[in-house]
Design a protein around this motif. Sequence first.
Motif, PDB file in Angstrom:
ATOM      1  N   LEU A   5       0.883  -1.221  -0.042  1.00 22.56           N
ATOM      2  CA  LEU A   5       0.104  -0.015  -0.179  1.00 22.56           C
ATOM      3  C   LEU A   5       0.981   1.080   0.068  1.00 22.56           C
ATOM      4  O   LEU A   5       2.201   1.251   0.220  1.00 22.56           O
ATOM      5  CB  LEU A   5      -0.749   0.066   1.365  1.00 22.56           C
ATOM      6  CG  LEU A   5      -1.784  -1.467   1.694  1.00 22.56           C
ATOM      7  CD1 LEU A   5      -2.246  -1.065   2.986  1.00 22.56           C
ATOM      8  CD2 LEU A   5      -2.703  -1.403   0.560  1.00 22.56           C
ATOM      9  N   VAL A   6       0.133   2.225  -0.460  1.00 17.00           N
ATOM     10  CA  VAL A   6       0.924   3.867  -0.281  1.00 17.00           C
ATOM     11  C   VAL A   6       0.394   4.238   0.980  1.00 17.00           C
ATOM     12  O   VAL A   6      -0.590   4.507   0.913  1.00 17.00           O
ATOM     13  CB  VAL A   6       0.597   4.597  -1.686  1.00 17.00           C
ATOM     14  CG1 VAL A   6       1.448   5.752  -1.410  1.00 17.00           C
ATOM     15  CG2 VAL A   6       1.161   3.759  -2.859  1.00 17.00           C
ATOM     16  N   SER A   7       1.416   4.720   1.861  1.00 13.30           N
ATOM     17  CA  SER A   7       0.941   5.264   3.369  1.00 13.30           C
ATOM     18  C   SER A   7       0.491   6.748   2.896  1.00 13.30           C
ATOM     19  O   SER A   7       0.961   7.489   2.099  1.00 13.30           O
ATOM     20  CB  SER A   7       2.380   5.584   3.991  1.00 13.30           C
ATOM     21  OG  SER A   7       1.794   6.347   5.146  1.00 13.30           O
ATOM     22  N   LYS A   8      -0.794   6.904   3.195  1.00 15.44           N
ATOM     23  CA  LYS A   8      -1.311   8.282   3.038  1.00 15.44           C
ATOM     24  C   LYS A   8      -0.536   9.431   3.899  1.00 15.44           C
ATOM     25  O   LYS A   8      -0.626  10.569   3.252  1.00 15.44           O
ATOM     26  CB  LYS A   8      -2.804   8.306   3.569  1.00 15.44           C
ATOM     27  CG  LYS A   8      -3.714   7.258   2.815  1.00 15.44           C
ATOM     28  CD  LYS A   8      -5.147   7.448   3.237  1.00 15.44           C
ATOM     29  CE  LYS A   8      -5.939   6.464   2.424  1.00 15.44           C
ATOM     30  NZ  LYS A   8      -7.319   6.271   2.803  1.00 15.44           N
ATOM     31  N   GLY A  11       3.419   8.766   1.968  1.00 14.76           N
ATOM     32  CA  GLY A  11       3.737   8.149   0.620  1.00 14.76           C
ATOM     33  C   GLY A  11       4.476   7.169   0.419  1.00 14.76           C
ATOM     34  O   GLY A  11       4.962   6.927  -0.846  1.00 14.76           O
ATOM     35  N   GLU A  12       5.061   6.573   1.383  1.00  9.96           N
ATOM     36  CA  GLU A  12       6.215   5.520   1.184  1.00  9.96           C
ATOM     37  C   GLU A  12       5.292   4.140   1.063  1.00  9.96           C
ATOM     38  O   GLU A  12       4.132   3.985   1.379  1.00  9.96           O
ATOM     39  CB  GLU A  12       6.827   5.367   2.474  1.00  9.96           C
ATOM     40  CG  GLU A  12       7.781   6.583   2.481  1.00  9.96           C
ATOM     41  CD  GLU A  12       8.748   6.288   3.810  1.00  9.96           C
ATOM     42  OE1 GLU A  12       9.778   5.703   3.744  1.00  9.96           O
ATOM     43  OE2 GLU A  12       8.554   6.677   4.933  1.00  9.96           O
ATOM     44  N   LEU A  13       5.938   3.105   0.466  1.00  3.77           N
ATOM     45  CA  LEU A  13       5.381   1.748   0.378  1.00  3.77           C
ATOM     46  C   LEU A  13       5.367   1.077   1.662  1.00  3.77           C
ATOM     47  O   LEU A  13       6.314   1.011   2.305  1.00  3.77           O
ATOM     48  CB  LEU A  13       5.973   1.166  -0.882  1.00  3.77           C
ATOM     49  CG  LEU A  13       5.903   1.663  -2.217  1.00  3.77           C
ATOM     50  CD1 LEU A  13       6.710   1.121  -3.185  1.00  3.77           C
ATOM     51  CD2 LEU A  13       4.420   1.709  -2.871  1.00  3.77           C
ATOM     52  N   LYS A  36       7.122  -0.278   6.688  1.00  2.10           N
ATOM     53  CA  LYS A  36       8.007   0.058   5.580  1.00  2.10           C
ATOM     54  C   LYS A  36       8.419  -1.203   4.538  1.00  2.10           C
ATOM     55  O   LYS A  36       9.348  -1.944   5.109  1.00  2.10           O
ATOM     56  CB  LYS A  36       8.905   1.130   5.491  1.00  2.10           C
ATOM     57  CG  LYS A  36       8.354   2.458   6.143  1.00  2.10           C
ATOM     58  CD  LYS A  36       9.603   3.322   6.439  1.00  2.10           C
ATOM     59  CE  LYS A  36       9.236   4.482   7.119  1.00  2.10           C
ATOM     60  NZ  LYS A  36      10.239   5.485   7.463  1.00  2.10           N
ATOM     61  N   CYS A  37       8.183  -1.358   3.352  1.00  2.00           N
ATOM     62  CA  CYS A  37       8.799  -2.326   2.540  1.00  2.00           C
ATOM     63  C   CYS A  37      10.111  -2.353   2.530  1.00  2.00           C
ATOM     64  O   CYS A  37      10.979  -3.449   2.575  1.00  2.00           O
ATOM     65  CB  CYS A  37       8.147  -2.121   1.348  1.00  2.00           C
ATOM     66  SG  CYS A  37       6.381  -2.642   1.067  1.00  2.00           S
ATOM     67  N   LYS A  65       2.670  -8.306  -6.418  1.00  2.86           N
ATOM     68  CA  LYS A  65       3.185  -7.301  -6.202  1.00  2.86           C
ATOM     69  C   LYS A  65       4.624  -7.616  -5.387  1.00  2.86           C
ATOM     70  O   LYS A  65       4.548  -8.433  -4.615  1.00  2.86           O
ATOM     71  CB  LYS A  65       2.426  -6.170  -5.478  1.00  2.86           C
ATOM     72  CG  LYS A  65       1.388  -5.557  -6.471  1.00  2.86           C
ATOM     73  CD  LYS A  65       0.775  -4.398  -5.695  1.00  2.86           C
ATOM     74  CE  LYS A  65      -0.313  -3.968  -6.629  1.00  2.86           C
ATOM     75  NZ  LYS A  65      -1.105  -2.774  -5.965  1.00  2.86           N
ATOM     76  N   GLY A  76       6.330  -2.839  -4.840  1.00  2.00           N
ATOM     77  CA  GLY A  76       5.339  -2.409  -5.152  1.00  2.00           C
ATOM     78  C   GLY A  76       4.565  -2.411  -6.636  1.00  2.00           C
ATOM     79  O   GLY A  76       3.371  -2.214  -6.696  1.00  2.00           O
ATOM     80  N   LYS A  77       5.203  -2.844  -7.413  1.00  2.00           N
ATOM     81  CA  LYS A  77       5.068  -3.165  -8.798  1.00  2.00           C
ATOM     82  C   LYS A  77       4.963  -4.520  -9.027  1.00  2.00           C
ATOM     83  O   LYS A  77       5.499  -5.362  -8.173  1.00  2.00           O
ATOM     84  CB  LYS A  77       6.244  -2.414  -9.739  1.00  2.00           C
ATOM     85  CG  LYS A  77       6.348  -1.138  -9.534  1.00  2.00           C
ATOM     86  CD  LYS A  77       7.111  -0.639 -10.768  1.00  2.00           C
ATOM     87  CE  LYS A  77       7.020   1.140 -10.655  1.00  2.00           C
ATOM     88  NZ  LYS A  77       8.013   1.671  -9.888  1.00  2.00           N
TER      89      LYS A  77
END
Length: 151
Positions: A5-8, A11-13, A36-37, A65, A76-77
Amino acid sequence: MSEVLVSKSTGELVVAVTYPVIIEGNIKGFVTSAVKCISFSKFLKDEGVAGLKSGYTYVVDTTGKIIYHKDKEKIGKPVQNDAVKNLLEKLKSNQKVDRNTIKYTYNGINKIAGYDFSNKTGWIVVTTVDEEEAVAPINSLIRKLILIFEY
């Protein structure tokens, strides 16, 4: 465990990890923490194949992903490796898949990888190496033995 997920807030994965709050045997709520990934690098950055330069480990979630990869741009991809995509398809169709090794070609380079699954998350942990580098010591030994046995 969630997918990537993208942290709101940053902005980190991240991956959300949720734990139940159990009081006297009853679930009273849940506590969730975002991991954090990139923090997986602490544990996986040096994981490779017996010191071979091309060896590294990456982690793929159940949706395909990438949760961790040494190339931060890949986190994240979707995984690009067709062999791992095939594993995911088998898992989605409820086929039994055991840890094993696979061969594949990525960016024109033949690779050998071993993989296994996390029991709790279902994530696939893949350790891969360039096939040429992996078999080079074996081929060298064979050549030396042939020279020895010919004399």
